[in-house]
Enzyme design. Structure first.
Site, PDB file in Angstrom:
ATOM      1  N   HIS A 232       1.467   4.825  -2.484  1.00 46.34           N
ATOM      2  CA  HIS A 232       1.171   5.620  -3.360  1.00 46.34           C
ATOM      3  C   HIS A 232       2.446   6.238  -4.160  1.00 46.34           C
ATOM      4  CE1 HIS A 232      -3.246   5.212  -2.872  1.00 46.34           C
ATOM      5  NE2 HIS A 232      -2.997   5.292  -1.605  1.00 46.34           N
TER       6      HIS A 232
ATOM      7  N   ASP B 290       1.670   7.079   1.924  1.00 49.65           N
ATOM      8  CA  ASP B 290       2.214   8.249   1.533  1.00 49.65           C
ATOM      9  C   ASP B 290       3.514   8.682   2.116  1.00 49.65           C
ATOM     10  OD1 ASP B 290       0.109   8.886  -0.846  1.00 49.65           O
ATOM     11  OD2 ASP B 290      -1.169   8.471   0.904  1.00 49.65           O
TER      12      ASP B 290
ATOM     13  N   HIS C 203      -9.440   0.899  -1.858  1.00 49.87           N
ATOM     14  CA  HIS C 203      -9.465   1.449  -0.404  1.00 49.87           C
ATOM     15  C   HIS C 203     -10.738   1.368   0.292  1.00 49.87           C
ATOM     16  CE1 HIS C 203      -5.806   2.911  -1.819  1.00 49.87           C
ATOM     17  NE2 HIS C 203      -5.571   3.635  -0.732  1.00 49.87           N
TER      18      HIS C 203
ATOM     19  N   GLU D 101     -11.395   3.011   5.840  1.00 54.21           N
ATOM     20  CA  GLU D 101     -10.480   4.171   6.395  1.00 54.21           C
ATOM     21  C   GLU D 101     -11.329   5.147   7.027  1.00 54.21           C
ATOM     22  OE1 GLU D 101      -6.625   7.266   4.934  1.00 54.21           O
ATOM     23  OE2 GLU D 101      -8.112   6.395   3.576  1.00 54.21           O
TER      24      GLU D 101
ATOM     25  N   HIS E  99       0.859  -1.091  -0.049  1.00 55.71           N
ATOM     26  CA  HIS E  99       0.056   0.013   0.137  1.00 55.71           C
ATOM     27  C   HIS E  99       0.978   1.278  -0.057  1.00 55.71           C
ATOM     28  CE1 HIS E  99      -3.965   1.999   1.690  1.00 55.71           C
ATOM     29  NE2 HIS E  99      -3.142   2.752   0.861  1.00 55.71           N
TER      30      HIS E  99
END
EC number: 3.5.4.2
Length: 317
Positions: free
Chosen positions: A16, A276, A194, A197, A14
């Protein structure tokens, strides 16, 4: 403990690529492409990395991605991330990229893809880091726009292992994208999304039943639904959890409240990822170390989390 965690062989599932754009590289790209940035220097930008929710982060994320213009830019972005993988013994990575973030700015799909895949190939040959690329649709845009992106991707289908779904979760349930995911599966793509979350457990149900995903990205709110938890445990559906991201975006108030180890001990196939990392203060090892520091993660738990990540790969060795 940090060095031991760093040496642990692991996969990252996971991540980006646009979210690994460190401030130093962002400023270098802006200078290369003659783009004016709203920040005076790297330190001012780092201070801007304080978010109250997912949307505040995304606003900054898309502003940073605007500096990515050329094939070389996308190569440099991906290569910088792969060097981190090598440093942290991430032997396999399955990164996301968001083509719509770039095609909507007039950057050709093939330019973005050529830069990323060129770096991934070099990562395998020069660094020994295996990879599988995931094309992710932006959920705040329409399903029709996602379908256009899928059309653009089909001539390059061998470059991808899966399609995914990311961006602003609230108000954009997985069901909004059922048709394009059906198409993607019919074209031979695996699917991830996703869910859970900021969104409710219902979004996870939709992702499983309507999008027929192989893996849940985030999924931490599954713990609110006992029937859902039982299904995830029984079917061993992997969750790609991102602890530092979850605390930075206030999904949990602080790391001591995170539920990843509770889920692990209940038999959920949870994995540790950085999401990220340029924006959330750490790559995979830093995420593992945060669990050790704030939740008392043991060596045995760390080994199980790392093994889960290797077991949950879409690209099998």
């Amino acid at each position: 403990m940090y060095d031991w965690l760093n040496a642990l062989p692991k996969a990252e599932l996971h991540l980006h690529l646009e979210g690994s754009l460190e401030p130093e590289l962002l400023f270098a790209l802006a200078e290369r492409n003659k783009i004016a940035l709203p920040w005076n220097d790297v330190e001012t930008l780092r201070k801007a990395y304080a978010f109250n929710n997912l949307q505040e982060f995304l606003d900054l994320y898309y502003r940073g991605a605007d500096a990515l213009r050329t094939e070389q830019d996308f190569y440099d972005l991906t290569w910088a991330y792969l060097l981190r993988c090598k440093e942290q013994n991430v032997i396999h990575t399955e990164p996301f990229f968001d083509p719509q973030t770039h095609t909507d700015r007039g950057i050709p799909f093939e330019v973005v893809l050529a830069g990323i895949t060129g770096a991934l190939k070099d990562g395998k040959s020069k660094l020994g880091v295996d990879s599988g690329l995931i094309l992710s649709f932006l959920r705040h845009l329409s399903q029709e726009e996602a379908e256009k992106t899928l059309d653009q991707a089909l001539p390059f289908r061998d470059a991808f292992v899966a399609v995914g779904l990311d961006s602003s979760e609230m108000g954009h349930p997985p069901s909004k994208f059922q048709r394009v995911f059906d198409r993607a599966r019919s074209e031979g793509f695996l699917t991830v999304a996703h869910a859970g979350e900021e969104g409710p457990p219902e979004y996870i149900w939709e992702a499983l039943d309507l999008l027929k995903i192989q893996r849940i990205d985030h999924g931490v709110r599954a713990i609110e639904d006992e029937r859902l938890m039982q299904r995830i445990i029984d079917e061993q559906i992997p969750l790609t959890v991102c602890p530092l991201s979850n605390t930075k975006l206030c999904v949990f108030d602080d790391m001591a409240q995170h539920n990843i180890l509770d889920m692990l001990e209940r038999g959920v196939k949870v994995t540790v990822n950085s999401d990220d990392p340029a924006y959330f203060g750490g790559y995979v090892t830093e995420n593992f170390h945060a669990l050790y520091t704030h939740l008392g993660m043991t060596e045995d738990q760390a080994k199980r989390l790392a093994q889960n990540s290797l077991d949950a790969r879409l690209v099998k060795p």
